[in-house]
Design a protein around this motif. Sequence first.
Motif, PDB file in Angstrom:
ATOM      1  N   LEU A  38       3.022   5.907  -3.221  1.00 43.25           N
ATOM      2  CA  LEU A  38       4.491   6.033  -3.831  1.00 43.25           C
ATOM      3  C   LEU A  38       4.752   6.636  -5.151  1.00 43.25           C
ATOM      4  N   SER A  39       3.764   5.751  -5.439  1.00 46.70           N
ATOM      5  CA  SER A  39       3.761   5.207  -7.278  1.00 46.70           C
ATOM      6  C   SER A  39       3.123   6.717  -8.081  1.00 46.70           C
ATOM      7  N   ARG A  40       1.659   6.665  -6.888  1.00 48.43           N
ATOM      8  CA  ARG A  40       0.583   7.597  -7.374  1.00 48.43           C
ATOM      9  C   ARG A  40       1.338   8.908  -7.532  1.00 48.43           C
ATOM     10  N   ARG A  41       1.981   9.199  -6.234  1.00 43.72           N
ATOM     11  CA  ARG A  41       2.835  10.955  -6.006  1.00 43.72           C
ATOM     12  C   ARG A  41       3.253  10.413  -7.084  1.00 43.72           C
TER      13      ARG A  41
ATOM     14  N   LYS B   5       1.010  -1.198  -0.213  1.00 38.19           N
ATOM     15  CA  LYS B   5      -0.334  -0.095   0.331  1.00 38.19           C
ATOM     16  C   LYS B   5       0.927   1.531  -0.246  1.00 38.19           C
ATOM     17  N   LEU B   6       2.383   0.970   0.779  1.00 35.93           N
ATOM     18  CA  LEU B   6       3.430   2.478   0.576  1.00 35.93           C
ATOM     19  C   LEU B   6       3.731   2.522  -0.587  1.00 35.93           C
ATOM     20  N   VAL B   7       4.097   1.543  -1.173  1.00 38.18           N
ATOM     21  CA  VAL B   7       4.687   1.521  -2.468  1.00 38.18           C
ATOM     22  C   VAL B   7       3.989   1.889  -3.325  1.00 38.18           C
ATOM     23  N   GLY B   8       2.256   1.977  -3.370  1.00 31.91           N
ATOM     24  CA  GLY B   8       0.962   1.990  -4.424  1.00 31.91           C
ATOM     25  C   GLY B   8       0.951   3.744  -4.197  1.00 31.91           C
TER      26      GLY B   8
END
Length: 157
Positions: A147-150, A142-145
């Motif tokens: 950060l990827s969207r940002r 969830k954290l990687v997701g």
Amino acid sequence: MSAAGKSLTVAAAGLATGALIAARRAKSRRSRTAPGDRWLTVTINCAPQDVQADKLPTPLQEYGDHIETRIRPAPGDRGTELAVRLRNGGPDAAHSVPARLAGADPRQDLRRALREAKSLLEAGEVLQSDAPPTTHDTPGGKLVGLLSRRAGGEGVL
């Protein structure tokens, strides 16, 4: 002069030198281009005559007259440089950091549009990563997701 007097003199001289250096740096920062006035540039693997300002890909056409474009040959005969910037200069420096953190900086959308235009010119489509990247929804995923969207607006993760 005593040892204490000498060290006090050296400390005062060091403090004065540090203040002078800080003042010069602050002055040079004010004279630089404002962050909103900077050009966003990508190098595209195609000839300069294949990129025309009046026939830009859809992501950049949507901006219409709100952006300035600059097209020129890339250094070393390595394709074409496509540069864009907002005509109104975008947000001022005082508000850009909070806007960037909140994902509300208009330059982030322009960066995304520029990358999509590059992809369309080079590959004919906007390339995207597979979703979902994993089959397990974990806290780390969830954290990687998030950060990827940002990162899409900034161009870096």
